[in-house]
Enzyme design. Structure first.
Site, PDB file in Angstrom:
ATOM      1  N   GLY A 229      -7.822  14.792 -36.761  1.00 60.09           N
ATOM      2  CA  GLY A 229      -7.393  14.446 -35.502  1.00 60.09           C
ATOM      3  C   GLY A 229      -7.763  15.486 -34.193  1.00 60.09           C
ATOM      4  O   GLY A 229      -7.760  15.155 -33.264  1.00 60.09           O
ATOM      5  N   GLU A 271      -8.488  19.487 -42.121  1.00 60.13           N
ATOM      6  CA  GLU A 271      -9.183  18.527 -42.842  1.00 60.13           C
ATOM      7  C   GLU A 271      -9.827  17.719 -41.872  1.00 60.13           C
ATOM      8  O   GLU A 271      -9.814  16.442 -41.612  1.00 60.13           O
ATOM      9  CB  GLU A 271      -8.107  17.490 -43.497  1.00 60.13           C
ATOM     10  CG  GLU A 271      -7.587  17.917 -44.703  1.00 60.13           C
ATOM     11  CD  GLU A 271      -6.653  16.794 -45.117  1.00 60.13           C
ATOM     12  OE1 GLU A 271      -6.118  16.070 -44.245  1.00 60.13           O
ATOM     13  OE2 GLU A 271      -6.093  16.865 -46.417  1.00 60.13           O
ATOM     14  N   GLY A 273     -12.831  15.656 -39.878  1.00 58.20           N
ATOM     15  CA  GLY A 273     -13.967  15.025 -40.120  1.00 58.20           C
ATOM     16  C   GLY A 273     -14.546  14.828 -38.955  1.00 58.20           C
ATOM     17  O   GLY A 273     -15.972  15.373 -38.753  1.00 58.20           O
ATOM     18  N   ARG A 274     -14.104  14.030 -37.688  1.00 64.74           N
ATOM     19  CA  ARG A 274     -14.995  13.727 -36.763  1.00 64.74           C
ATOM     20  C   ARG A 274     -15.432  14.990 -35.971  1.00 64.74           C
ATOM     21  O   ARG A 274     -16.514  15.099 -35.604  1.00 64.74           O
ATOM     22  CB  ARG A 274     -13.962  12.977 -35.868  1.00 64.74           C
ATOM     23  CG  ARG A 274     -14.596  12.281 -34.353  1.00 64.74           C
ATOM     24  CD  ARG A 274     -13.787  11.835 -33.531  1.00 64.74           C
ATOM     25  NE  ARG A 274     -12.285  11.207 -34.175  1.00 64.74           N
ATOM     26  CZ  ARG A 274     -12.225   9.828 -34.413  1.00 64.74           C
ATOM     27  NH1 ARG A 274     -13.512   9.094 -34.058  1.00 64.74           N
ATOM     28  NH2 ARG A 274     -11.615   9.421 -34.971  1.00 64.74           N
ATOM     29  N   ARG A 309     -17.233   0.907 -34.527  1.00 69.59           N
ATOM     30  CA  ARG A 309     -16.370   1.446 -33.589  1.00 69.59           C
ATOM     31  C   ARG A 309     -16.315   0.752 -32.409  1.00 69.59           C
ATOM     32  O   ARG A 309     -15.411   0.281 -31.700  1.00 69.59           O
ATOM     33  CB  ARG A 309     -16.498   3.287 -33.441  1.00 69.59           C
ATOM     34  CG  ARG A 309     -16.448   3.894 -34.738  1.00 69.59           C
ATOM     35  CD  ARG A 309     -16.364   5.429 -34.317  1.00 69.59           C
ATOM     36  NE  ARG A 309     -15.085   6.015 -33.818  1.00 69.59           N
ATOM     37  CZ  ARG A 309     -15.062   5.972 -32.520  1.00 69.59           C
ATOM     38  NH1 ARG A 309     -15.854   5.912 -31.553  1.00 69.59           N
ATOM     39  NH2 ARG A 309     -13.861   6.302 -32.039  1.00 69.59           N
ATOM     40  N   TYR A 313     -12.701  -0.940 -31.894  1.00 74.67           N
ATOM     41  CA  TYR A 313     -11.828  -0.271 -31.090  1.00 74.67           C
ATOM     42  C   TYR A 313     -12.236  -0.377 -29.694  1.00 74.67           C
ATOM     43  O   TYR A 313     -11.902   0.184 -28.590  1.00 74.67           O
ATOM     44  CB  TYR A 313     -11.969   1.125 -31.490  1.00 74.67           C
ATOM     45  CG  TYR A 313     -11.711   1.770 -32.822  1.00 74.67           C
ATOM     46  CD1 TYR A 313     -10.387   1.089 -33.527  1.00 74.67           C
ATOM     47  CD2 TYR A 313     -12.434   2.502 -33.464  1.00 74.67           C
ATOM     48  CE1 TYR A 313     -10.473   1.534 -34.781  1.00 74.67           C
ATOM     49  CE2 TYR A 313     -12.290   2.979 -35.043  1.00 74.67           C
ATOM     50  CZ  TYR A 313     -11.031   2.386 -35.351  1.00 74.67           C
ATOM     51  OH  TYR A 313     -10.903   2.783 -36.915  1.00 74.67           O
ATOM     52  N   CYS A 340     -23.421 -12.844 -35.625  1.00 80.77           N
ATOM     53  CA  CYS A 340     -22.854 -13.798 -35.300  1.00 80.77           C
ATOM     54  C   CYS A 340     -21.435 -13.727 -34.748  1.00 80.77           C
ATOM     55  O   CYS A 340     -20.457 -14.213 -35.486  1.00 80.77           O
ATOM     56  CB  CYS A 340     -22.953 -15.094 -36.224  1.00 80.77           C
ATOM     57  SG  CYS A 340     -24.724 -15.348 -36.849  1.00 80.77           S
ATOM     58  N   GLU A 341     -21.233 -12.533 -34.059  1.00 79.53           N
ATOM     59  CA  GLU A 341     -19.978 -12.157 -33.617  1.00 79.53           C
ATOM     60  C   GLU A 341     -20.195 -11.631 -32.247  1.00 79.53           C
ATOM     61  O   GLU A 341     -20.936 -10.613 -31.894  1.00 79.53           O
ATOM     62  CB  GLU A 341     -19.350 -11.105 -34.514  1.00 79.53           C
ATOM     63  CG  GLU A 341     -18.771 -11.289 -35.592  1.00 79.53           C
ATOM     64  CD  GLU A 341     -17.372 -11.813 -35.562  1.00 79.53           C
ATOM     65  OE1 GLU A 341     -16.675 -11.609 -34.181  1.00 79.53           O
ATOM     66  OE2 GLU A 341     -16.852 -12.640 -36.299  1.00 79.53           O
TER      67      GLU A 341
END
Ligand SMILES: *Cc1c(COP(=O)(O)O)cnc(C)c1O
Length: 423
Positions: A229, A271, A273-274, A309, A313, A340-341
């Site tokens: 976090g 813990e 990650g980012r 991402r 988001y 195709c999005e």
């Protein structure tokens, strides 16, 4: 200002051997950052970072972090298997899963990993499945909103994770009665925070909870896991977290709450990650088309399958056009992939230098939750991952997928057995 850790010349050289798109990671940056984290928490004797494998599940990256003293935080069977293959053993592994399948619990138990229970009902589930270990951790969810100085950071009351407070007290009593000897508590209450206040605030909540749990249940609490976090600023003009300030803030809470309660030997775990990887990974892609319709489009050879991402988001990822770092950003572009999005855009209305076909673009902060969230929609293949080693050499640490990989799960059908893959 965000700088790249590779130059245009270096990328041109790399691209001769490894065609774009690819992810590239900066070993030096990863190591220096891990050392800053350990220094910031060096006041705590048992401190350990358990890298969240899901952020960047690559054995070579795990090995670099292992050399810096990190353990791993796994949440699935294959993450456990990767960690085992990388020689993480026993308490080098935290297993913080949820809605956990039986095979995953069994593997974690057999590895001697520290199992972090996500739910009260998992006590009985785990016991029946493979027996309870001597050391266990429980995940706490206080419900409601998580606020820092009246600003709502996140919404734990809507999150599927963790025990309620009542369940936690009851759970500790049951676990203790069933012979568990060593306890930990864990909580993850806000994601990608960019305030130095997050960990200290979370620590205060968990430290007080630990004191109350010890007093009421007599549990021997060995560690407190602040989980992930701690985030990064993706925008170039926003301030980054200061891990030294964060470590000091947690230390103050520790000295005010745990030390007076006679709990000064409790270990702090993280813990992350980012925070450990995001800034040290670039997605490198090449401009292959320019399109002039109602807007100006730059078509690149990467797409949301390489970094989703922005698509899911609406996240900002900074873009550098290599070799044009000092040119004025006087062109407004949408930078798109080929899915195709219509949400397959790395940037919308972004001011950038004039881009020509063949230019290399670095998409910043792609080192965590980047490659790993990738997928195969539209039959797109996953890219290679490369490591820029400390000595300046470049090592391929995952090859790019081939069409054969994409069709591999039809191997029982015979349909592709004699297929000619040449284009
Ligand atoms: C995702 C996750 C992390 C890592 O989160 P970051 O935001 O990358 O720091 C840590 N612990 C658990 C249980 C997670 O699910």
């Amino acid at each position: 200002m965000k700088n790249t850790f590779v130059t245009k010349e270096k990328i041109e050289e790399i691209a001769k051997e490894f065609p774009t798109p690819f992810h590239i990671y900066d070993e030096k940056g990863i190591r220096e950052n891990a050392r800053r984290l350990y220094k910031a928490f060096s006041w705590n004797k048992g401190f350990r970072e358990y890298f969240a494998v899901k952020a960047t599940p690559n054995p070579y990256i795990l090995k670099v972090l292992q050399e810096e003293g990190c353990g791993v935080d796994c949440s699935s069977l294959t993450e456990l298997m990767m960690s085992e293959a990388c020689d993480f053993k026993g308490t080098d592994i935290m297993f913080s899963s949820n809605d956990t399948p039986p095979a995953d619990f069994i593997k974690a138990k057999n590895l001697g990993a520290i199992i972090n229970l996500d739910d009260f009902t998992h006590i009985e589930y785990l016991e029946k499945l493979c027996g309870l270990p001597k050391r266990i951790c429980c995940r706490f969810n206080p419900g409601g909103h998580f606020e820092i100085e009246t600003q709502i950071m996140d919404n734990p009351g809507e999150a599927k994770y963790g025990f309620t407070k009542e369940q936690l007290f009851e759970g500790f009593k049951i676990l203790k009665a069933k012979g568990v000897e060593e306890f930990g508590i864990h909580a993850f209450l806000a994601s990608n925070t960019t305030t130095n206040a997050y960990y200290p605030k979370l620590a205060r909540i968990l430290f007080q909870l630990a004191v109350d749990l010890k007093n009421e249940t007599g549990a021997d609490i060995k560690f407190i896991n602040l989980s992930g976090g701690v985030g990064i600023a993706y925008e170039p003009d926003k301030p980054q977290n200061d891990i030294e300030v964060i470590g000091e803030g947690v230390k103050r809470a520790f000295e005010e709450i745990l030390v007076p309660a006679g709990m000064g030997d409790v270990a702090i775990f993280t813990e992350l990650g980012r925070y450990m990887l995001a800034p040290y990974g670039h997605l490198v892609t090449k401009c292959i088309h320019q399109k002039h319709t109602y807007k100006e489009y730059i078509g690149v050879d990467a797409c949301a399958c390489n970094l989703m991402r922005p698509a899911i988001y609406g996240s900002y990822h900074h873009i550098t056009v290599l070799g044009k770092e000092n040119e004025p950003c006087d062109h407004k572009y949408d930078v798109t992939g080929s899915l195709c999005e219509n949400n397959d855009k790395f940037a919308v209305d972004r001011m950038l230098p004039e881009i020509n076909i063949g230019d290399y673009l670095v998409i910043h902060d792609a080192g965590a939750h980047g490659f790993s969230m990738g997928y195969n929609y539209n039959g797109k293949l996953r890219s290679a991952e490369l490591l820029l080693c400390e000595d300046g050499s470049v090592k391929q640490i995952r090859r790019a997928e081939t069409p054969q990989d994409y069709f591999a799960t039809f191997d029982f059908t015979g349909i592709f057995d004699n297929y000619d893959y040449n284009v």
